[in-house]
Design a protein around this motif. Structure first.
Motif, PDB file in Angstrom:
ATOM      1  N   ALA A 167      55.650  68.324  65.176  1.00 15.57           N
ATOM      2  CA  ALA A 167      55.002  68.820  63.854  1.00 15.57           C
ATOM      3  C   ALA A 167      53.474  68.068  63.994  1.00 15.57           C
ATOM      4  O   ALA A 167      53.187  66.737  64.651  1.00 15.57           O
ATOM      5  CB  ALA A 167      55.627  68.157  62.801  1.00 15.57           C
ATOM      6  N   ASP A 168      52.420  68.581  63.647  1.00 10.69           N
ATOM      7  CA  ASP A 168      51.255  67.825  63.496  1.00 10.69           C
ATOM      8  C   ASP A 168      51.228  67.157  62.193  1.00 10.69           C
ATOM      9  O   ASP A 168      51.393  67.608  61.094  1.00 10.69           O
ATOM     10  CB  ASP A 168      49.997  68.779  63.408  1.00 10.69           C
ATOM     11  CG  ASP A 168      49.899  69.488  64.644  1.00 10.69           C
ATOM     12  OD1 ASP A 168      50.310  68.905  65.422  1.00 10.69           O
ATOM     13  OD2 ASP A 168      49.469  70.549  64.544  1.00 10.69           O
ATOM     14  N   VAL A 169      50.739  65.902  62.223  1.00 11.68           N
ATOM     15  CA  VAL A 169      50.739  65.006  60.971  1.00 11.68           C
ATOM     16  C   VAL A 169      49.346  64.261  60.486  1.00 11.68           C
ATOM     17  O   VAL A 169      48.703  63.607  61.682  1.00 11.68           O
ATOM     18  CB  VAL A 169      51.757  63.791  60.981  1.00 11.68           C
ATOM     19  CG1 VAL A 169      51.840  62.944  59.920  1.00 11.68           C
ATOM     20  CG2 VAL A 169      53.422  64.477  61.457  1.00 11.68           C
ATOM     21  N   ILE A 170      48.877  64.420  59.491  1.00 11.04           N
ATOM     22  CA  ILE A 170      47.658  63.388  59.321  1.00 11.04           C
ATOM     23  C   ILE A 170      48.085  62.519  58.391  1.00 11.04           C
ATOM     24  O   ILE A 170      48.825  62.576  57.380  1.00 11.04           O
ATOM     25  CB  ILE A 170      46.779  64.211  58.426  1.00 11.04           C
ATOM     26  CG1 ILE A 170      46.160  65.549  59.210  1.00 11.04           C
ATOM     27  CG2 ILE A 170      45.536  63.431  58.049  1.00 11.04           C
ATOM     28  CD1 ILE A 170      45.357  66.350  58.703  1.00 11.04           C
ATOM     29  N   ASP A 171      47.936  61.128  58.737  1.00 12.29           N
ATOM     30  CA  ASP A 171      48.415  59.986  57.825  1.00 12.29           C
ATOM     31  C   ASP A 171      47.072  59.745  57.174  1.00 12.29           C
ATOM     32  O   ASP A 171      45.991  58.967  57.729  1.00 12.29           O
ATOM     33  CB  ASP A 171      48.849  58.560  58.645  1.00 12.29           C
ATOM     34  CG  ASP A 171      49.472  57.500  57.741  1.00 12.29           C
ATOM     35  OD1 ASP A 171      49.762  57.811  56.881  1.00 12.29           O
ATOM     36  OD2 ASP A 171      49.284  56.414  58.283  1.00 12.29           O
ATOM     37  N   VAL A 172      46.979  59.957  55.602  1.00 10.82           N
ATOM     38  CA  VAL A 172      45.641  59.562  55.085  1.00 10.82           C
ATOM     39  C   VAL A 172      45.694  58.282  54.366  1.00 10.82           C
ATOM     40  O   VAL A 172      46.906  57.687  54.092  1.00 10.82           O
ATOM     41  CB  VAL A 172      45.935  60.670  53.644  1.00 10.82           C
ATOM     42  CG1 VAL A 172      44.894  60.320  52.781  1.00 10.82           C
ATOM     43  CG2 VAL A 172      45.391  62.111  54.229  1.00 10.82           C
ATOM     44  N   GLY A 173      44.807  57.515  54.715  1.00 15.56           N
ATOM     45  CA  GLY A 173      44.437  56.044  54.302  1.00 15.56           C
ATOM     46  C   GLY A 173      45.519  55.524  54.722  1.00 15.56           C
ATOM     47  O   GLY A 173      46.346  54.455  54.428  1.00 15.56           O
ATOM     48  N   SER A 174      45.240  55.496  56.418  1.00 16.41           N
ATOM     49  CA  SER A 174      46.329  54.532  57.403  1.00 16.41           C
ATOM     50  C   SER A 174      46.249  53.407  57.121  1.00 16.41           C
ATOM     51  O   SER A 174      47.251  52.484  57.622  1.00 16.41           O
ATOM     52  CB  SER A 174      46.010  55.246  58.616  1.00 16.41           C
ATOM     53  OG  SER A 174      47.117  55.117  59.388  1.00 16.41           O
ATOM     54  N   GLY A 175      45.095  52.552  56.875  1.00 15.63           N
ATOM     55  CA  GLY A 175      45.155  51.098  56.666  1.00 15.63           C
ATOM     56  C   GLY A 175      45.176  50.629  57.892  1.00 15.63           C
ATOM     57  O   GLY A 175      44.431  50.902  58.876  1.00 15.63           O
ATOM     58  N   ALA A 176      46.105  49.708  58.093  1.00 14.68           N
ATOM     59  CA  ALA A 176      46.704  49.074  59.470  1.00 14.68           C
ATOM     60  C   ALA A 176      47.557  50.154  60.295  1.00 14.68           C
ATOM     61  O   ALA A 176      47.979  49.572  61.107  1.00 14.68           O
ATOM     62  CB  ALA A 176      47.095  47.711  59.181  1.00 14.68           C
ATOM     63  N   GLY A 177      47.876  51.327  59.780  1.00 14.03           N
ATOM     64  CA  GLY A 177      48.645  51.938  60.590  1.00 14.03           C
ATOM     65  C   GLY A 177      49.915  52.539  59.857  1.00 14.03           C
ATOM     66  O   GLY A 177      50.946  52.918  60.570  1.00 14.03           O
ATOM     67  N   LEU A 178      50.022  52.302  58.383  1.00 10.61           N
ATOM     68  CA  LEU A 178      51.646  52.575  57.955  1.00 10.61           C
ATOM     69  C   LEU A 178      51.404  53.842  56.830  1.00 10.61           C
ATOM     70  O   LEU A 178      50.483  53.740  55.996  1.00 10.61           O
ATOM     71  CB  LEU A 178      51.767  51.295  57.252  1.00 10.61           C
ATOM     72  CG  LEU A 178      52.226  49.960  58.068  1.00 10.61           C
ATOM     73  CD1 LEU A 178      52.213  48.803  57.087  1.00 10.61           C
ATOM     74  CD2 LEU A 178      53.480  50.208  58.851  1.00 10.61           C
TER      75      LEU A 178
END
Ligand code: SAM
Length: 239
Positions: A73-84
């Motif tokens: 799957a393609d995933v966008i992590d919105v507002g990743s911050g430090a990566g979480l």
């Protein structure tokens, strides 16, 4: 050894359940925990008080969301911050293609370094706001943790999803109430179905609560909503 005021506390050894959750990716997860506890704290991306609870409250809490993501799957992590949760998902699932979307330069610099250190070719960093990348980025899933109330988050995220794609918003115990309050507005944004699911039971306590909003159309607001009729106020006739 005691830490002085400028020395961030060291990351703790992973708890036993981390082995079951991360499996072969545990060494990378450990390295990421060290980065967060050291550089992450030094650069103000994570509070020093979070360090003793990095594994339970942050890494494992995010990792169990992996259950909801199909192969490739393609995933966008919105507002990743430090990566979480984006870095955690990317390091444990090399089959996923993850974009960490974050507007703040200080954070994207840390994210670029983390991606390089952890050797994650399946993870990209993109500096920007979710509402600015419409038409440019799209994905099967948008993940988000601690970014915005559900209504606002859905407004930013649903336009980024392909048909049948889902927003997975990691929320706290009030998730059902938040969804009930926002559901009407969310359904006006784009035809969608929403539910609240708990993942990681028996692996993390409490289990991670996810509000899932799955879009059921190719794009645009639902038929009959005001925006689908042009989004403009009707003007009065000229007299
Ligand atoms: C409280 S932090 C949470 C970071 C991370 N998701 C976590 O759980 O630790 C919220 C993050 O959302 C980012 N953010 C705020 N508005 C945004 C927007 N419109 N689009 C993308 N990211 C945004 C902020 O810069 C910040 O890094």
């Amino acid at each position: 050894m005691t830490s002085g005021p400028d020395v961030p506390p060291a990351a703790e050894a992973p708890p036993q359940e981390a082995e079951a959750v991360f499996g072969d990716s545990l060494p990378k997860a450990r390295r990421y925990a060290e980065l967060l506890a050291d550089d992450g704290v030094r650069r103000g991306l994570i509070g020093p008080r979070e360090v003793p609870r990095l594994w339970g409250r942050h890494l494992i809490n995010c990792a169990v969301v992996e259950e909801l993501l199909p192969e490739g799957a393609d995933v966008i992590d919105v507002g990743s911050g430090a990566g979480l949760p984006g870095v955690v998902l990317g390091l444990m699932r090399p089959d996923l293609n993850v974009t960490l979307l974050e507007p703040l330069l200080r954070r994207t610099v840390f994210l670029e370094e983390a991606v390089q250190t952890l050797e994650l070719p399946n993870v990209q960093v993109r500096r920007g706001r979710a509402e600015e990348v419409r038409g440019d980025l799209s994905a099967d899933f948008v993940t988000a943790r601690a970014v915005a109330p559900l209504g606002r988050l859905a407004g930013w995220s649903l336009p980024l999803l392909r048909k049948n794609g889902s927003l997975l918003a990691l929320k706290g115990e009030q998730a059902e109430a938040e969804l009930a309050a926002a559901e009407k507005d969310v359904s006006k944004l784009r035809p969608s179905v929403s539910d609240v699911i708990r993942v990681g039971r028996g692996k993390v306590d409490p289990a991670t609560t996810v509000v899932r909003v799955t879009v059921t159309s190719d794009g645009g607001p639902p038929p009959g909503s005001q925006k689908s009729r042009g989004g403009k106020k009707k003007r009065g006739r000229k007299r």
